[in-house]
Design an enzyme around this catalytic site. Structure first.
Site, mmCIF file in Angstrom:
data_model
loop_
_atom_site.group_PDB
_atom_site.id
_atom_site.type_symbol
_atom_site.label_atom_id
_atom_site.label_comp_id
_atom_site.label_asym_id
_atom_site.label_seq_id
_atom_site.Cartn_x
_atom_site.Cartn_y
_atom_site.Cartn_z
ATOM 1 N N ASN A 171 0.843 -1.017 0.033
ATOM 2 C CA ASN A 171 0.044 -0.095 0.070
ATOM 3 C C ASN A 171 0.826 1.199 -0.092
ATOM 4 O O ASN A 171 1.704 1.539 0.860
ATOM 5 C CB ASN A 171 -0.713 -0.144 1.320
ATOM 6 C CG ASN A 171 -1.846 -1.318 1.412
ATOM 7 O OD1 ASN A 171 -2.448 -1.553 0.368
ATOM 8 N ND2 ASN A 171 -1.434 -1.950 2.489
ATOM 9 N N ARG B 196 0.061 -6.633 8.455
ATOM 10 C CA ARG B 196 -1.293 -6.421 8.290
ATOM 11 C C ARG B 196 -1.451 -6.147 6.894
ATOM 12 O O ARG B 196 -0.329 -5.520 6.226
ATOM 13 C CB ARG B 196 -2.054 -5.334 8.869
ATOM 14 C CG ARG B 196 -1.714 -4.116 9.013
ATOM 15 C CD ARG B 196 -2.765 -3.215 10.094
ATOM 16 N NE ARG B 196 -2.185 -1.655 9.774
ATOM 17 C CZ ARG B 196 -3.207 -1.043 9.312
ATOM 18 N NH1 ARG B 196 -4.451 -1.221 9.555
ATOM 19 N NH2 ARG B 196 -3.063 0.331 9.216
ATOM 20 N N CYS B 197 -2.478 -6.729 5.928
ATOM 21 C CA CYS B 197 -2.461 -6.336 4.530
ATOM 22 C C CYS B 197 -2.788 -5.040 4.216
ATOM 23 O O CYS B 197 -2.639 -4.516 3.117
ATOM 24 C CB CYS B 197 -3.528 -7.265 3.970
ATOM 25 S SG CYS B 197 -5.076 -6.903 4.815
ATOM 26 N N THR B 198 -3.295 -4.080 5.303
ATOM 27 C CA THR B 198 -3.403 -2.653 4.894
ATOM 28 C C THR B 198 -2.418 -1.705 5.275
ATOM 29 O O THR B 198 -2.369 -0.417 5.173
ATOM 30 C CB THR B 198 -4.890 -2.243 5.432
ATOM 31 O OG1 THR B 198 -4.838 -2.629 6.811
ATOM 32 C CG2 THR B 198 -5.885 -2.819 4.704
#
Length: 462
Positions: A233, A261-263
């Site tokens: 991101n 975390r993916c975000t």
């Protein structure tokens, strides 16, 4: 049997578990099939009351859930409490959807015909969840499944099953039997859960590589699929009247869950005139962070999940330095930091990161921020969109034309302007490109995955 260990104190065993056999997984699916039929036959108001009682039971166990997160996953206890609170907020929203309108009355093309759409539950859902959010991700699957009158069999990560088993226990005490079940184990249990076509839908959160394998298995049986995968991101800093506020938000967005975390924001793409101040400001924040055992007061960043993962993060940073990036601060802790017992990695700032380097292109999943500069906003958008992921992105700018271009052109499922990447409890959560397949898991749009849509036509008489 397998054990879970505290990643902050690798010698401390938290719990021992017996993995389920394929026969036990199959039995759980059969029980879920019966439970789902009973659940779907209840009136919506009754389901809403029952599910509200389940959420209240989870609230009563909030501290137990938070401690389970910290002991097996490692994040600071305050952060774990925040995860539980966010999970319950989303759960309450999904519970309210039971009584919300669903379907549409449509104009009829023929006289005397009434036309509308309606939705039905899919049936039995398989949920497979990762280790980084041991409460939030399971409940993001459990609550929409139940709200739309499905049953769910959940396979939490074998690294962090304790919290999921607390959720299952609350379900057992407050919901019809068999409606929420956990199966424990590794790859073999996952294959038993989704490999023979006994489930009606599969929802998975995790890596792209594992997601591809699950997608292939689902395709064999034409099973409905929802995949929430990785992220790389970007945050573009174009202009801002409050640089400190901007950096506070971005540092927090990068370092929550130790960057696992993916975000997480992992790439700062900054206009050249602001670069020096941004690098210095992020370095100050990294050096002020308190790294340690998540159960210790004052700790702001916990350990990574395992020694292997810590070594992977370190290898990414070493490769970036070899590619010409400058390590501003961070890396493996020195021996005198007293962090030898856990899988710690200090919050790390890398400047001068090349767009073609692995650390710019690939998901690190650790407390590492890379900084790249640009001259023109066209270049910033091109850099932001140059990776295979498309989960979340952020822009800091007070220029309306820049904001409009970002909203129109940033290749992400979630777009944030002048704040970090924390999503609201009622908004869709999902990505594009390699970051996701299928409907988002949170919000009203979750109905597209957890239900089937039907077109209905009626006439008063044949």
């Amino acid at each position: 049997m397998f054990e879970t260990r505290n990643p902050a104190k690798s010698g401390q065993v938290i719990a021992s578990y017996s993995p389920n056999s394929p026969a036990e997984v199959n039995a759980a699916l059969k029980v879920a099939r019966t439970a789902q039929r009973i659940w779907a036959e209840q009136g919506a108001a009754s389901r809403e009351r029952t599910l509200s009682a389940f959420v209240a039971a989870l609230q009563d166990r909030a501290e137990d859930l938070a401690e389970a997160i910290t002991m097996e996953q490692g994040k600071p206890l305050g952060e774990a409490r925040g995860e539980v609170a966010k999970s319950l907020s989303e759960s309450r929203f999904m519970t309210a959807q039971i009584l919300a309108p669903i379907g549409e009355v449509m104009p009829s093309a023929r006289p005397g015909v009434r036309s509308w759409t309606m939705r039905r539950p899919r049936g039995v859902v398989a949920g497979i969840t990762p280790w980084n959010f041991p409460v939030l991700t399971p409940l993001r699957k459990v609550m929409p499944a139940l709200a739309f009158a499905n049953a769910i069999v959940l396979k939490p990560s074998e690294l962090t099953p304790k919290a999921a088993l607390i959720i299952e226990n609350c379900a057992r005490e407050n919901l019809p039997g068999g409606l929420v079940q956990c199966v424990i184990g590794g790859v073999e249990v996952g294959r038993a859960l989704i490999g023979d076509g006994e489930v009606d839908a599969i929802t998975f959160t995790g890596s792209v590589e594992v997601g591809r394998g699950i997608y292939r298995m689902a395709a064999e049986n034409l099973t409905e699929i929802s995949l929430e995968l990785g992220g790389k991101n970007p945050a573009i800093i174009n202009d801002t009247g409050n640089l400190d506020g901007c950096l506070d938000q971005l540092f927090n967005a990068a370092m929550i869950c130790a960057g696992q975390r993916c975000t997480s924001i992992s790439r700062i793409i900054v206009a050249e005139p602001l670069a020096e101040a941004v690098i210095a400001g992020l370095a100050r924040r990294a050096e002020a962070a308190v790294v340690g055992d998540g159960m210790t007061d004052g700790v702001t960043i916990g350990p990574l999940i395992s020694a292997a993962h810590r070594d992977k993060v370190a290898a990414y940073v070493a490769a970036a330095e070899k590619d010409g990036a400058r390590l501003v601060t961070g890396g493996l802790p020195d021996a005198d930091r007293g962090l030898d017992d856990g899988y710690f990695y200090l919050p790390t700032i890398l400047a001068g990161v090349r767009p073609d380097s692995r650390i710019f292109q690939e998901e690190v999943f650790g407390p590492v921020l890379s900084i790249t500069t640009y001259d023109k906003f066209d270049d910033a958008l091109s850099l932001a969109n140059s990776v295979r992921y498309g989960l979340s992105s952020s822009l800091f700018s007070e220029r309306q034309e820049v904001v409009e271009r970002f909203l129109a052109e940033s290749q992400s499922g979630m777009l944030h302007v002048n704040h970090g990447t924390t999503p609201d409890s009622h908004m869709p959560f999902g990505g594009i490109k390699d970051s996701g397949v299928g409907a988002p898991s949170v919000g009203r749009s979750a109905a597209a995955f957890y239900t089937t849509e039907h077109a209905a036509y009626t006439m008063p008489k044949a």
